[in-house]
Design an enzyme around this catalytic site. Structure first.
Site, PDB file in Angstrom:
ATOM      1  N   TYR A  64       0.835  -1.192   0.000  1.00  0.00           N
ATOM      2  CA  TYR A  64       0.000   0.000   0.000  1.00  0.00           C
ATOM      3  C   TYR A  64       0.867   1.238   0.000  1.00  0.00           C
ATOM      4  CZ  TYR A  64      -4.743  -1.739   0.459  1.00  0.00           C
ATOM      5  OH  TYR A  64      -5.965  -2.295   0.207  1.00  0.00           O
ATOM      6  N   ASN A 177     -18.072 -12.012  -4.585  1.00  0.00           N
ATOM      7  CA  ASN A 177     -18.199 -12.702  -3.316  1.00  0.00           C
ATOM      8  C   ASN A 177     -17.384 -12.050  -2.199  1.00  0.00           C
ATOM      9  OD1 ASN A 177     -18.980 -14.805  -1.607  1.00  0.00           O
ATOM     10  ND2 ASN A 177     -17.009 -15.838  -1.932  1.00  0.00           N
ATOM     11  N   SER A 178     -16.606 -11.035  -2.547  1.00  0.00           N
ATOM     12  CA  SER A 178     -15.821 -10.343  -1.523  1.00  0.00           C
ATOM     13  C   SER A 178     -16.756  -9.589  -0.588  1.00  0.00           C
ATOM     14  CB  SER A 178     -14.867  -9.354  -2.193  1.00  0.00           C
ATOM     15  OG  SER A 178     -15.622  -8.285  -2.744  1.00  0.00           O
ATOM     16  N   MET A 278      -6.563  -8.033  -7.624  1.00  0.00           N
ATOM     17  CA  MET A 278      -6.227  -9.384  -7.165  1.00  0.00           C
ATOM     18  C   MET A 278      -5.454 -10.188  -8.203  1.00  0.00           C
ATOM     19  SD  MET A 278      -9.306 -10.643  -4.676  1.00  0.00           S
ATOM     20  CE  MET A 278     -10.699 -10.591  -5.793  1.00  0.00           C
ATOM     21  N   PHE A 300     -11.078   3.740  -6.916  1.00  0.00           N
ATOM     22  CA  PHE A 300     -11.614   4.198  -5.639  1.00  0.00           C
ATOM     23  C   PHE A 300     -10.807   3.616  -4.495  1.00  0.00           C
ATOM     24  CE2 PHE A 300     -14.196   4.111  -1.860  1.00  0.00           C
ATOM     25  CZ  PHE A 300     -14.621   5.428  -1.818  1.00  0.00           C
ATOM     26  N   TRP A 301     -10.485   4.472  -3.540  1.00  0.00           N
ATOM     27  CA  TRP A 301      -9.816   4.036  -2.313  1.00  0.00           C
ATOM     28  C   TRP A 301     -10.411   4.846  -1.187  1.00  0.00           C
ATOM     29  CZ3 TRP A 301      -4.377   5.665  -0.365  1.00  0.00           C
ATOM     30  CH2 TRP A 301      -3.959   4.812   0.657  1.00  0.00           C
TER      31      TRP A 301
END
Lengths: 386, 386
Positions: A64, A177-178, A278, A300-301
């Site tokens: 990050y 599914n997250s 991912m 987006f974060w």
């Protein structure tokens, strides 16, 4: 003083007895690391006297942009404290003043971004909502990420005066599914927005499809089904959306082949919003989509959003907490891992959990709970009231 | 009636004696094709009585979303007329009325998108500006593309009330030697915006760097210089932009490795605008740029813009024509190819020109000029007044 419980998937977070004040002589425990590296090996338990609060993001893998701050005021060895999401119940206050005006004993607070907790980073959740710890501990990051992505790029939020009337709006997402994906499905459902949801194939795929459908998903497809050209899934999706519908938003946390295909399905002027990678590869998009179909790819974060929207956060969190209290927004499946015993015991348990996460065997979002040393043992405490 | 002259690079355009009216019995000539395919082979000359005007875009390679319309009203065989940019001088009118109110004999008109010319697609250029045919014929597409890309994504246009004061603004672009790229350099210069320009390496690279610098380029780099890590060009560019400068806009017509590197250099919230895909591959961008640096990738196509901004086009074209008349916006180097003689002569000449273009040997933008059959021969007419 706050008793804490922490939520995370890959990014562990922990620290007990965090304070809504500034200094104290209370002993705290935290999950820390002293070097970057394999998360199954570098995480360990640490005890320290709670120092003055310091801002800093605490993330283990070093990928990050905001690196965890290395603290050298917490003991003989420099450490970085993990943690960016959690919940705590207010049990009392070290200092009177500002804090007590907003928080009451018995209230819960959820937070992101700070493991050593300045009061202003706490989002108070009134006790009257009766949220469980599991609900509260998973509220700070994923549901607001879903909420913002459904609001800020295409006007889908019913409170937005620019939301189109007449045309049913649709969203397509991968990684459905997250925890974010599940929140997207439920918020979209509540807002009357259709969802097309892509997930990895797996032995239990039918059960997963049923689970997401029960949450409100209109359609669930595996990546294989989506990419299989013999299925002619593109015309099928166009049929689902229909002439009186519109598909202008794609949400991406993967970035594989399916992402370009999602982008191709968007109408002219569509938005592709990336919030994760991912697949760990570059996002590959045909230039013609940008030139001729006016595609906009952006990202987006939540951390960026929070920094630039200081006043809009609390009302949104209360709206989300309200959806949860009404049973319209369910938390993802969680597993509580209790940290207790000696530092070596804790280290071993952290290593085991990280291994299961890395191997994809956890299947659930893991919440870490620091056992107060005076509390009954963890085995009795894995119920929903943890 | 209009006498025509046409500009194109890969996309030929031609048709003589186009009318600012609707019907006539005048014989016209046009470059046409009857099948898609190798442009060195399929282009040919065609004679026909000017029919009623029909809208339609005329593009040879079949890669643009607007396919050329196949016309079966122009002769025994169905044909598609080439052409999307050109200039003509008004010599008279077939029909009186609307047309004469705006155009005068002696005025020039430039256009895009229509080879059979409805009056409303003409952008009149008053004779008082004294533009040459070369200037006018190259004005309709590339300079407005540059103008809009510098105006519509980051507020760089001095007339934009949102343009930032205090911070010098910068732009980075690839394909900087293209007609659009050269217009970007000159318009940016006029607006006080710095440019960092990337071009292909070539034997005459120093001359090209000098040429672009003379147009107003602040910096010119080859892709090799830009991508060579030992050059540490990233910190050099950061130094050029400086702490009191800002680089938020990247213009892309290539889409190779250098494009992701351009995007990485942009400040938080930067825009990557794609208007071409010369590398003919997918655009590959790291997801982290979207998530953490708020990159927006989008695209520009003048045809889309024109369709949605009917009133803003003519004032912009007049602003651009004014820059040209003031010597601040030079047309790219052009070569006039005169089409004359028999249909076979014309076909041979078209084939030769397409071969040179395909092999990259033209080096200049090619203007096709249909020789009026009563005019003196082409050899005497390749001067700038063509």
């Amino acid at each position: 003083m706050l008793r804490s419980s922490f939520a995370s998937k890959r990014l562990f977070t922990s620290s007990s007895r965090l304070l809504a004040g500034t200094t104290s002589s209370i002993e705290a425990r935290a999950v820390v690391f002293t070097e970057h590296g394999d998360p199954t090996k570098v995480l360990k338990a640490h005890r320290y006297k709670l120092p003055k609060l310091a801002k800093g993001e605490n993330v283990i893998q070093g990928v990050y942009p905001s690196k965890p701050k290395v603290r050298d005021d917490l003991g003989p060895e420099p450490v970085s404290i993990m943690g960016n999401e959690g919940v705590a119940t207010v049990e009392g206050f070290v200092e009177d003043g500002e804090v007590e005006k907003t928080l009451k004993v018995g209230d819960k607070g959820t937070w992101a971004s700070h493991a050593n907790l300045p009061f202003t980073s706490l989002i108070p959740l009134p006790a009257s909502l009766h949220l469980t710890h599991r609900q509260s501990a998973t509220l700070a990051i994923n549901p607001p990420t879903a909420y913002r992505m459904l609001s800020d790029f295409v006007p889908l939020n019913p409170e937005d005066p620019n939301r189109k009337k007449g045309k049913k709006q649709w969203v397509i997402q991968n990684g459905a599914n997250s925890a974010v994906g599940q929140a997207v499905i439920q918020i979209a459902k509540e807002w009357g927005v259709g969802t097309i949801n892509l997930v990895r194939d797996r032995p239990s795929i039918e059960a997963l499809k049923e689970q997401l459908t029960a949450l409100g998903a209109d359609r669930v497809l595996t990546y294989d089904e989506f990419l299989d050209r013999s299925n002619d899934i593109r015309s099928q999706i166009k049929q689902w959306v229909g002439k009186d519908g519109e598909l202008l938003l794609a949400l991406n946390c993967v970035g594989g082949k399916e992402t370009a295909e999602m982008a191709k399905l968007l109408g002219v002027g569509g938005k592709l919003v990336t919030y994760g990678g991912m697949a760990k590869t570059a996002l590959a998009l045909p230039p013609s989509l940008f030139i001729f179909k006016k595609l906009t790819a952006t990202g987006f974060w939540l951390t960026n959003w929070v920094a630039t929207h200081p006043r809009e956060r609390t009302p949104m969190m209360h709206a989300l907490a309200g959806l949860i209290a009404d049973g319209k927004l369910k938390e993802p499946e969680t597993e509580v891992v209790v940290l207790e015993g000696s530092d070596d015991d804790v280290r071993q348990r952290l290593s085991d959990v990280m291994k299961r996460l890395e191997e994809g065997r956890a299947g659930k979002k893991v919440l870490l709970h620091w056992q107060e040393e005076s509390e009954p043992s963890g085995a009795d405490r894995q119920a929903d009231d943890v």
